[in-house]
Scaffold this active site. Structure first.
Site, PDB file in Angstrom:
ATOM      1  N   LYS A 179     -11.819 -14.193 -59.904  1.00 23.45           N
ATOM      2  CA  LYS A 179     -12.697 -14.597 -59.496  1.00 23.45           C
ATOM      3  C   LYS A 179     -12.855 -15.863 -58.757  1.00 23.45           C
ATOM      4  CE  LYS A 179     -13.837 -17.643 -62.307  1.00 23.45           C
ATOM      5  NZ  LYS A 179     -13.611 -19.906 -62.069  1.00 23.45           N
ATOM      6  N   ASP A 219     -16.104 -17.351 -69.189  1.00 22.62           N
ATOM      7  CA  ASP A 219     -15.993 -17.021 -67.526  1.00 22.62           C
ATOM      8  C   ASP A 219     -15.552 -15.171 -68.338  1.00 22.62           C
ATOM      9  OD1 ASP A 219     -16.318 -18.748 -65.600  1.00 22.62           O
ATOM     10  OD2 ASP A 219     -14.405 -18.677 -65.633  1.00 22.62           O
TER      11      ASP A 219
END
Length: 289
Positions: free
Chosen positions: A10, A136
């Protein structure tokens, strides 16, 4: 039985830190999206009741420090699973790069073991479990594009962002996220406009996305590591439409709309940086099969 799961990297299109919370975490607002650079996770049942991490990358821990190990261990304890698993991690995402490689591996392990062990958990339940492993992990369970708040676990899904190239460049250094947050002075940073970034994605407006990239952690990492600053300057010079450090770094990414310019940026960076990748924005969510 064996199962494969992809674990995409990401990037943070915008990252803001609001304040330090009583629990010592930081309150954040981030717009994150996945890119087409992914680790591959292979899960295999074991006869013995143990968790084995298998990886050819010497920087990947093979014990309880590994987030994929923690994910498997958490599911085993919570759902009283008396079955072992081997987790083979094929590493394509650079380690300690600000690209959530470890978190994505953990998320892929949660999704895969949900199938392998027939737990029947929903994505929301898996994301909730993921939040216990790392900030995350919740986002990585879903993938796609999202606004993340709290310490990163409060997820609001966003549409797929405008299509473009992403050139990623990581210098040969590791950055301690804890150290970066410790040195962050919130009274002396430029805060990105998170609302504008969300609107840009909702409007599928590439120029507006490029105008609103921002990361408050950059000020710390760039002052500590001149290599990161140098990469950022070169990326701009070679013609990226927008340039930003991802997470706490040290990876820097450039957004580029056109193929010809992407090649120029990629080749220019390859001249002095070992780990350079040209990938597409993915931005699409994972779904349970």
């Amino acid at each position: 039985m064996k199962l494969m799961e992809k674990a995409p990297a990401k990037i943070n299109l915008a990252l803001d830190v609001l304040f330090k919370r009583p629990d010592h975490f930081h309150e954040v607002e981030m717009v994150m999206t996945t890119v087409d650079l992914a680790d591959r996770i292979e899960l295999s049942e074991l006869k013995d009741d143990e968790i084995k991490i298998l990886s050819h990358n010497r920087y990947v821990p093979d014990d309880s420090r590994n987030l994929a190990y923690q994910a498997a261990n958490l599911l085993k304890k919570r759902y009283d699973i008396k079955q072992g698993v081997a987790i083979a991690i094929e590493k394509n995402i650079p380690v300690a790069a600000g690209l959530a490689g470890g978190s994505s591996d953990a998320a892929a392990t949660l999704r895969g073991l949900n199938k392998l062990w027939k737990l029947g958990l929903s994505m929301d339940e898996l994301a909730e479990i993921g939040a216990e492993i790392g900030s995350d992990v919740s986002f990585c369970v879903y993938g796609g594009t999202a606004l993340a708040k709290g310490r990163g676990e409060k997820i609001t899904h966003l549409p797929v962002p405008p299509s473009c190239w992403v050139v990623l460049a990581k210098p040969t250094i590791g950055v301690s996220t804890a150290e970066v947050y410790k040195r962050l002075n919130l009274s002396n940073v430029e805060h990105p406009n998170i609302r504008n970034m969300v609107e840009a994605i909702e409007q599928n407006n590439y120029e507006k996305v490029c105008q609103n990239v921002g990361n408050v952690l950059e000020s710390v990492t760039l002052s500590l590591y001149p290599e990161v600053k140098h990469i950022k300057m070169q990326m701009k010079k070679f013609g990226s439409d927008a340039v930003l450090m991802s997470g706490s770094g040290p990876t820097v990414f450039g957004l580029i709309e056109h193929d010809s310019r992407m090649n120029r940026v990629y080749n220019g960076l390859r001249g002095f940086c070992d780990q350079v990748y040209a990938v597409r924005l993915l931005g699409e969510r994972n779904y349970l099969e």
